[in-house]
Scaffold this motif. Structure first.
Motif, PDB file in Angstrom:
ATOM      1  N   TYR A  47     -11.361   3.673   1.699  1.00 61.59           N
ATOM      2  CA  TYR A  47     -10.621   3.313   0.490  1.00 61.59           C
ATOM      3  C   TYR A  47     -10.573   1.800   0.360  1.00 61.59           C
ATOM      4  CZ  TYR A  47      -6.200   1.487  -1.385  1.00 61.59           C
ATOM      5  OH  TYR A  47      -5.253   0.711  -2.003  1.00 61.59           O
ATOM      6  N   LYS A  48     -10.662   1.319  -0.906  1.00 61.80           N
ATOM      7  CA  LYS A  48     -10.508  -0.105  -1.191  1.00 61.80           C
ATOM      8  C   LYS A  48      -9.653  -0.243  -2.437  1.00 61.80           C
ATOM      9  CE  LYS A  48     -13.674  -2.781  -3.107  1.00 61.80           C
ATOM     10  NZ  LYS A  48     -12.970  -3.631  -4.110  1.00 61.80           N
ATOM     11  N   GLY A  49      -8.570  -0.981  -2.301  1.00 59.31           N
ATOM     12  CA  GLY A  49      -7.662  -1.140  -3.429  1.00 59.31           C
ATOM     13  C   GLY A  49      -6.586  -2.161  -3.122  1.00 59.31           C
ATOM     14  N   GLU A  50      -5.385  -1.917  -3.642  1.00 61.36           N
ATOM     15  CA  GLU A  50      -4.311  -2.895  -3.489  1.00 61.36           C
ATOM     16  C   GLU A  50      -3.910  -3.084  -2.034  1.00 61.36           C
ATOM     17  OE1 GLU A  50      -3.857  -4.380  -6.197  1.00 61.36           O
ATOM     18  OE2 GLU A  50      -4.931  -2.863  -7.355  1.00 61.36           O
ATOM     19  N   LEU A  51      -3.887  -1.994  -1.254  1.00 59.81           N
ATOM     20  CA  LEU A  51      -3.423  -2.077   0.123  1.00 59.81           C
ATOM     21  C   LEU A  51      -4.525  -2.484   1.080  1.00 59.81           C
ATOM     22  CD1 LEU A  51      -1.151   1.093   0.212  1.00 59.81           C
ATOM     23  CD2 LEU A  51      -0.620  -1.225  -0.541  1.00 59.81           C
ATOM     24  N   TYR A  55     -13.553  -3.865   2.059  1.00 60.51           N
ATOM     25  CA  TYR A  55     -14.099  -2.702   2.755  1.00 60.51           C
ATOM     26  C   TYR A  55     -14.112  -2.992   4.250  1.00 60.51           C
ATOM     27  CZ  TYR A  55     -17.247   0.949   4.348  1.00 60.51           C
ATOM     28  OH  TYR A  55     -17.792   2.019   5.016  1.00 60.51           O
ATOM     29  N   ARG A  56     -13.450  -2.140   5.021  1.00 58.48           N
ATOM     30  CA  ARG A  56     -13.404  -2.293   6.470  1.00 58.48           C
ATOM     31  C   ARG A  56     -13.876  -1.004   7.111  1.00 58.48           C
ATOM     32  NH1 ARG A  56      -8.678  -2.707   8.900  1.00 58.48           N
ATOM     33  NH2 ARG A  56      -9.350  -4.180  10.502  1.00 58.48           N
ATOM     34  N   PHE A  57     -14.896  -1.099   7.973  1.00 59.03           N
ATOM     35  CA  PHE A  57     -15.454   0.082   8.616  1.00 59.03           C
ATOM     36  C   PHE A  57     -14.396   0.812   9.443  1.00 59.03           C
ATOM     37  CE2 PHE A  57     -17.659   2.265  12.084  1.00 59.03           C
ATOM     38  CZ  PHE A  57     -18.544   3.051  11.361  1.00 59.03           C
ATOM     39  N   ASP A  90      -1.908   9.913  12.538  1.00 58.29           N
ATOM     40  CA  ASP A  90      -0.936   9.300  11.652  1.00 58.29           C
ATOM     41  C   ASP A  90      -0.921   7.777  11.748  1.00 58.29           C
ATOM     42  OD1 ASP A  90       1.936  11.493  11.145  1.00 58.29           O
ATOM     43  OD2 ASP A  90       0.007  11.315  10.151  1.00 58.29           O
ATOM     44  N   ASP A  91      -1.067   7.247  12.955  1.00 56.74           N
ATOM     45  CA  ASP A  91      -0.949   5.805  13.118  1.00 56.74           C
ATOM     46  C   ASP A  91      -2.164   5.044  12.593  1.00 56.74           C
ATOM     47  OD1 ASP A  91       1.517   6.120  14.267  1.00 56.74           O
ATOM     48  OD2 ASP A  91       0.746   6.159  16.321  1.00 56.74           O
ATOM     49  N   ASN A  92      -3.271   5.740  12.359  1.00 57.66           N
ATOM     50  CA  ASN A  92      -4.483   5.089  11.859  1.00 57.66           C
ATOM     51  C   ASN A  92      -4.498   5.194  10.341  1.00 57.66           C
ATOM     52  OD1 ASN A  92      -6.962   3.924  11.622  1.00 57.66           O
ATOM     53  ND2 ASN A  92      -8.102   5.764  12.171  1.00 57.66           N
ATOM     54  N   THR A  93      -3.939   4.215   9.660  1.00 61.12           N
ATOM     55  CA  THR A  93      -3.771   4.286   8.213  1.00 61.12           C
ATOM     56  C   THR A  93      -4.665   3.284   7.524  1.00 61.12           C
ATOM     57  OG1 THR A  93      -1.976   2.683   8.282  1.00 61.12           O
ATOM     58  CG2 THR A  93      -1.368   4.998   8.447  1.00 61.12           C
ATOM     59  N   PHE A  94      -4.846   3.498   6.198  1.00 59.00           N
ATOM     60  CA  PHE A  94      -5.593   2.539   5.401  1.00 59.00           C
ATOM     61  C   PHE A  94      -4.774   1.249   5.302  1.00 59.00           C
ATOM     62  CE2 PHE A  94      -7.455   6.455   3.500  1.00 59.00           C
ATOM     63  CZ  PHE A  94      -8.778   6.175   3.794  1.00 59.00           C
ATOM     64  N   SER A  95      -5.298   0.185   5.869  1.00 56.56           N
ATOM     65  CA  SER A  95      -4.618  -1.108   5.790  1.00 56.56           C
ATOM     66  C   SER A  95      -5.663  -2.190   5.999  1.00 56.56           C
ATOM     67  CB  SER A  95      -3.515  -1.223   6.841  1.00 56.56           C
ATOM     68  OG  SER A  95      -4.065  -1.129   8.142  1.00 56.56           O
ATOM     69  N   ASP A  96      -5.271  -3.410   5.798  1.00 59.12           N
ATOM     70  CA  ASP A  96      -6.189  -4.531   5.975  1.00 59.12           C
ATOM     71  C   ASP A  96      -5.399  -5.688   6.571  1.00 59.12           C
ATOM     72  OD1 ASP A  96      -8.076  -6.533   5.861  1.00 59.12           O
ATOM     73  OD2 ASP A  96      -8.931  -5.816   4.003  1.00 59.12           O
TER      74      ASP A  96
END
Length: 256
Positions: A47-51, A55-57, A90-96
């Motif tokens: 996913y790529k967006g506001e959060l 793009y991160r592998f 759960d702990d591995n979430t979409f973030s940057d």
């Protein structure tokens, strides 16, 4: 710069694909053999967006696909597919965590998502992959199409001022996206095929991550819709059907 070059390459490929629809000579009704494929794949959804504006592998989450592919002409195939993806940790979430921007630091938000995508895609094969005389049989391809997305999302924030607004139970929504990308197919045998694919999905809305407005104030970029991606490997089985020639029709003549 890299994203700009990638878009230019995809535009050129798209023009070639559209041109082939008008200039190809071997249509389905004239082909002596028709092929179709049934396959499945495993890979990662992203996913790529506001959060997560980059793009991160490492943001990839497990995904599986199932598809049916049928040839329309030598270069063109049509594919219908289903893609499922679920965040299993759960702990591995979409973030940057690789940026330090005021808006992102203020939101302190991340998301957990699950996807279910149903797509209809056209593929342009750059080589005649279904010519059995080739050895090895391999072809890169470009694809584009349309997809419907059913997704489940939960956004959480560590900012106490935003917790009443963002910290909610999982929500289920639907969206429409435009998938496109590149891949390569390799024939393991006459019937078995190995595939590798990377594709982007551009959404026609900016609410995938549920970060749009907070207390009537816009906290998202209104000029940049959300994206999601799939990259993976697939295995498919080809079914060949020999097309019989049309029946001979007698024409009135001196011998009739």
């Amino acid at each position: 710069m890299t994203l700009r070059i990638f878009k230019q390459v995809l535009l050129i490929c798209a023009l070639q694909q559209i041109g082939s629809l008008f200039f190809t000579h071997q249509v389905l009704g004239q082909s002596p053999v028709t092929t179709s494929e049934i396959g499945f794949g495993i890979g990662g959804a992203n996913y790529k967006g506001e959060l997560s504006p980059n793009y991160r592998f490492l943001n990839n989450q497990p995904a599986i696909t199932a598809f049916y592919r049928r040839d329309i002409s030598s270069p063109i195939t049509v594919r219908g597919g289903l893609m499922l993806s679920h965040r299993i940790i759960d702990d591995n979430t979409f973030s940057d965590e690789a940026y330090d921007l005021p808006l992102h630091n203020w939101r302190q938000a991340e998301a957990r998502m699950s996807f279910a995508e149903l797509s209809l895609i056209g593929e342009y094969n750059f080589l005649d992959y279904y010519d059995l005389s080739q050895s090895p049989r391999v072809s890169p391809y470009f694809f584009a199409g349309v997809a419907g997305l059913l997704y489940n999302i939960k956004v959480t924030t560590e900012n106490p001022d935003l917790q009443p607004t963002l910290n909610k139970p999982f929500e289920t929504n639907v969206a429409v996206s435009i998938p496109f990308g590149v891949g390569v197919k390799y024939a393991l045998s006459k019937h078995w095929n190995l595939g590798l694919e990377f594709g982007a999905r551009k959404l026609i809305m900016d609410r995938l991550d549920n970060v749009f407005e907070i207390d009537g104030k816009r906290v998202a970029n209104p000029f940049d819709n959300d994206w999601y991606f799939y990259n993976g490997i697939s295995l498919s089985y080809t079914i060949y059907r020999v097309n019989c020639p049309p029946p001979y029709k007698n024409k009135p003549g001196i011998l009739d």
